[in-house]
Scaffold this active site. Structure first.
Site, short mmCIF file in Angstrom:
data_model
loop_
_atom_site.label_atom_id
_atom_site.label_comp_id
_atom_site.label_asym_id
_atom_site.label_seq_id
_atom_site.Cartn_x
_atom_site.Cartn_y
_atom_site.Cartn_z
N ASP A 194 0.83 -1.21 0.00
CA ASP A 194 0.00 0.00 0.00
C ASP A 194 0.86 1.25 0.00
OD1 ASP A 194 -2.14 -1.66 0.37
OD2 ASP A 194 -2.25 -1.33 2.53
N1 URA Z 1 -1.35 -5.91 3.90
C1 URA Z 1 -1.79 -4.63 3.93
O1 URA Z 1 -2.79 -4.31 4.53
N2 URA Z 1 -1.07 -3.72 3.26
C2 URA Z 1 0.06 -4.00 2.59
O2 URA Z 1 0.66 -3.10 2.00
C3 URA Z 1 0.49 -5.32 2.58
C4 URA Z 1 -0.23 -6.26 3.24
#
Ligand code: URA
Length: 234
Positions: free
Chosen positions: A102
């Site tokens: 993310d």
């Molecule tokens: N899980 C999440 O919530 N975000 C990420 O970036 C990776 C795994």
């Protein structure tokens, strides 16, 4: 890859000689003579020199990147946000991220131009364990930890068993290490939300046995041969 580079990389001759071959009509793409010097060879193109097919193996590059906050894991962005491509811009090969992190997640991201490896690592059938350190709001009870370990409903999907351990805890927040095999969108954030703790910060610290270690934020390092062999074993 430009046609002259492709011919040179395949070991036929130098790039300059390749330009001559192209302009003399000795080079065919998918059966048709190609005289355009600037032609970009695409995946799946069949290139022939003097009637013989040639193959240029692009050098495979594998790097571990420590993604900072506020970068997106794609090669370009229509909203003009910073992309992880910028973190490896001094590497001439075009590298792609293996999977996603993310915008607000930091930590270990593998980038490579080896499409086969990317496919193997992200295929749901043999997804490798990824380990995250999550800072979550509030305390997290043993019951909630047990739920996370067993599997929780994150909106129509029950997560598979996870490894979870508390690293430290105070009244306001808890730092938890969590390892999961799946890679659903925002999965770790959704898992904690499902048991009632919002994620405040999330960092990926390992992909299988590949560790983030002391790699500085925004920096990258090449994976060792052992690490590449390990990833290829999936
Ligand atoms: N899980 C999440 O919530 N975000 C990420 O970036 C990776 C795994």
């Amino acid at each position: 890859m430009r046609l002259n580079k492709y011919i040179a990389t395949a070991g036929v001759c130098s790039r300059r000689k390749a330009d001559e071959l192209i302009s003399n009509g000795n080079v065919k793409i998918n059966g048709a003579v190609m005289r355009e010097m600037g032609y970009n060879v695409e995946e799946g193109d069949r290139v022939e020199v003097n009637g013989k097919p040639i193959f240029a193996e692009e050098k495979k590059i594998y790097v571990a990147v420590n993604k900072p906050l506020g970068y997106i894991t794609s090669m370009d962005d229509d909203k003009d946000r910073a992309t992880v491509a910028e973190l490896v811009s001094d590497i001439p090969e075009r590298l792609f991220p293996v999977g996603r992190l993310d915008y607000n997640t930091t930590g270990l991201l593998i980038m490579t131009n080896d499409g086969q490896l990317t496919y193997a690592l992200t295929h749901p059938k043999h997804e490798v364990y990824k380990t995250y350190v999550a800072t979550v709001a509030g305390v997290i009870s043993d019951v909630r930890l047990a739920k996370l370990r067993r599997g929780v409903d994150i909106g129509g999907f029950i997560t598979s068993p996870a490894k979870v351990r508390v690293i430290k805890q105070n009244r306001r927040s808890t730092v938890v290490e969590i390892s999961i095999r799946e890679g659903k969108n925002r999965q770790v954030r959704k898992m904690f939300k499902a048991v009632g703790n919002n994620v405040q910060a999330l960092e990926r610290v390992a992909i299988g046995d590949i560790k983030l270690g002391r790699l500085m934020e925004g920096h990258y390092r090449k994976l060792t041969r052992e690490e590449v062999e390990y990833l290829k074993s999936f």
